[in-house]
Design an enzyme around this catalytic site. Sequence first.
Site, PDB file in Angstrom:
ATOM      1  N   CYS A  26       1.339  -5.911 -11.542  1.00 52.32           N
ATOM      2  CA  CYS A  26       0.766  -4.796 -10.787  1.00 52.32           C
ATOM      3  C   CYS A  26       0.603  -3.574 -11.676  1.00 52.32           C
ATOM      4  O   CYS A  26       1.367  -3.366 -12.613  1.00 52.32           O
ATOM      5  CB  CYS A  26       1.683  -4.468  -9.613  1.00 52.32           C
ATOM      6  SG  CYS A  26       1.151  -3.041  -8.648  1.00 52.32           S
ATOM      7  N   ASP A  73       2.638   2.251  19.595  1.00 50.03           N
ATOM      8  CA  ASP A  73       3.106   1.098  20.344  1.00 50.03           C
ATOM      9  C   ASP A  73       3.994   1.684  21.439  1.00 50.03           C
ATOM     10  O   ASP A  73       4.550   2.766  21.295  1.00 50.03           O
ATOM     11  CB  ASP A  73       3.892   0.166  19.425  1.00 50.03           C
ATOM     12  CG  ASP A  73       4.033  -1.210  20.031  1.00 50.03           C
ATOM     13  OD1 ASP A  73       3.543  -1.415  21.154  1.00 50.03           O
ATOM     14  OD2 ASP A  73       4.634  -2.082  19.389  1.00 50.03           O
TER      15      ASP A  73
END
Lengths: 517, 517
Positions: A286, A99
Amino acid sequence: MLINLIKPLEANTLLFEILKNDLAGRIGIITTNHGKIETPAFVPVIHPVKQTIPSKKIKEIGFDLVITNAYITRNHYGDDAIKKGIHKIINFDGAIMTDSGGYQVLEYGDVDVLPPEMANFEKGILTDFAIPLDKPTGYGLARKKAEAFVNHTLKVSKTTLQDKEDNGQIWIGPIQGGEHFDLVEKSTKSLVDMGFKMLALGSPVEFMESYEFRLLAQMIISAKKQMPYSIPLHLFGAGHPLTIPFAVALGCDTFDSASYMLYAKQDRYITDDGTRYLSDISVFPCNCEICSKYTPNELRQLQGQDKINEIAIHNLHAIKLEVDKVKQAIYEGRLWEYVIKKARAHPKLFEMTEILFNNSNKLAISTPRFKERAIFLFDKNDQYRPEVMAYHEMVRRFKTKKKIVIILKEPNIKPGYLSQDYFSLKRKFKNIKSIQVCYYNPQLGLIPNEISDVFPAAHHETARVIFHPKDFSEFEKTWIKFFDINDFTEIYFDKKDDFLKRFIKILPKGIKKKSLN
Amino acid sequence: MLINLIKPLEANTLLFEILKNDLAGRIGIITTNHGKIETPAFVPVIHPVKQTIPSKKIKEIGFDLVITNAYITRNHYGDDAIKKGIHKIINFDGAIMTDSGGYQVLEYGDVDVLPPEMANFEKGILTDFAIPLDKPTGYGLARKKAEAFVNHTLKVSKTTLQDKEDNGQIWIGPIQGGEHFDLVEKSTKSLVDMGFKMLALGSPVEFMESYEFRLLAQMIISAKKQMPYSIPLHLFGAGHPLTIPFAVALGCDTFDSASYMLYAKQDRYITDDGTRYLSDISVFPCNCEICSKYTPNELRQLQGQDKINEIAIHNLHAIKLEVDKVKQAIYEGRLWEYVIKKARAHPKLFEMTEILFNNSNKLAISTPRFKERAIFLFDKNDQYRPEVMAYHEMVRRFKTKKKIVIILKEPNIKPGYLSQDYFSLKRKFKNIKSIQVCYYNPQLGLIPNEISDVFPAAHHETARVIFHPKDFSEFEKTWIKFFDINDFTEIYFDKKDDFLKRFIKILPKGIKKKSLN
């Protein structure tokens, strides 16, 4: 292995190869100076100075492409960055996107560098994906101002692309416009015309923070409809498991985010249903290395940076898993099922489904006409899935010279002509060959016997729940069209069939109604 | 550590302690001779002779209770089993449940051992959960025959329970009846009356194989309504991630299955959306140790038992993860959201939701009246969630002496009396104190200002999608009742409000209709 001496990509190398698609989502390969990237890909943000999770770990978790900030790199390392190259600076031997400071423009109003300087710097540090120094519109900008930002970004992008040397770097055209969807369209079209081979959609951060997912969806659709199918689309700042499936389904190929770290700093743990404060977790939903290593209590007791890093690593695993699930759904041709299910994670995510239903025709273009697996039909909304709409379209063109039609509920055995129901009809009606037999299914509409084996008429599983005929407008449209373009004089149907009653009432006058029983 | 010398549980030890509940699901602790089991718990089947995944590994994955077959153990080890004890035989130092041969009765018609012998054997091997030798009804048995099986099982169960020595073993009463729900009810009631402290629901294997999940749900509800809340319920042979959330939501506490191994033998990989053949997997949608160790291709290339074991270990992780997700959903008070979302995994699973909607009143008993988190309202079906129904019930008893009522859409700021909309009303109507202000929400119905802060009126997030008034029958019932038990002469409402139009039409005669704008 760090590669600083790069060979330009062969001119005829395909930048983006699409392997599989479903809805507007696709599995693809982007070829870069530092290897091939499989998309859809989440692109973790790496801080060029303050990164605490080693980029090696990030690669190990399964991310082949990261994004870092060229503007911060330039401020901190200056010309040294050009000597070393960005891969050495962040110590990552995969592909890197940079970026260019646009985010800082958005945050601080402006930056102390000119676009051509930034473009030169990005070239100099040998980034794999470079972004011109844009002026993000963000959210809430008055139209006039937003338009000025878009025009500025387009001007910069044009110059940057013209000045670039082709050393295999992929220049990404930054689409701006925010909630002004016409500007998004204009911006996209201009960038495509300039020759950008990849685009990025700017700054939905504000949409994300306020959970305005519907606007996000509309923005993506505005951009996509101006883009050739072959161009990959990056989505800035949208790397949450909640939105990833929708972003992919609408045609985004890569999406970056620093959320894994930002959330970790606030003790927030990413799940496939949204984030949770670590304090609210009783059982880890998870299986990742972190959640296997600690109990929630143990993780809570870690201190400082250790704790942040461990949560961040879990967060990266959670995001990776979501991307993998989406990929597997594309391979299976069940991306529709996947996103509609995912929509139940939050009411504001659910609002995105309306955008899907309303843009079914756009999604149809890239949805396979035939699939290996049965599609699942749950409720009225599934009448809008592209495969179902395609079937309706076919039946709306179905012509026969037969004068008698029999309509019956779709049998369990499919295609219908192999069913017991059809054999019974054959016994009952000696003249069956001169009768048009049609089955029906609430979502799929009318299913003429002759094409009852065409996908998905014989390749679906429909829930056996109560369906209300008034909810099936596509059924009604097909019904009207079917009786309009054909010339029936007699219809046989089960007079006790509650679903059919509503449609029998709207038959053209003059058709004799007869009981099938 | 193997414990063969066991102390009977203290007489006043609570067998089943309930820590948290939502819908009919609960987090609980069952105290056994070999430690405490947290429920809901999946109970892996361990083969007493041919087990290939070490029981140590199974414990390590996180299962504290396993089930094994006492009948096979007896046939294979004979009296030696009594000398060693079942814990040594299967080398498991957690809690063990033993099936007694009922499954073999179901498969082969009969077994060569009498119920009292089996009961003695189960006592002798010091199992923690023992099951009398029942005669499973299975599926598809004529009513008369099913009834005979039920009666036989009840007789055996009664004798077994009477003859037992109380050494801390938990005897489980086997409920039979299959799809004959009245027999299921009778069976349950009788077992409760006999004094069983835990029950098990028999043989839904056939339901599972034919995906008749709706029947499974109906069977569970039939049993549960005859059981005191404090008794834990085991579900035989139902350990698939697809059905676990529903089984828990309907009140099952433990559920066993050999599926992890049976599927593995067929190269089938368990996902939260169903099973997949390993050959169909492109990307592992899982983070477990197996899926982190191999790529799908690498796992496919393993051979023989190695491959089966690795898939089986993944399958165990997948099941464990599902149970953990359900637990976390109960802790969060979002089990409704969780199961409704899960229902989208398969159309036949979706059919189970109708059973939930129709039994909302039964689920209400054990659903907390107040929750810490906002509930999510997506579509018309959420009008049936217990918290929403409870609010309707309250409003249906709401009485006021006021003669004027104002009805307006629920504002974004909640409770309504803190909203800008309410402040505007106060400015507009000087006599606001003598006016009944009501907000409305499609699912929640009418929300009188005075109780607009009561859960969940101010504690919900509703999707901003188009709702059709005809779909909201609970709204209509509350509306009718509200205007019936109160005595309004004037109503103010927004005449452009499309949702309200339908209900304005059914107001009692004589109420003056005035525009709010």
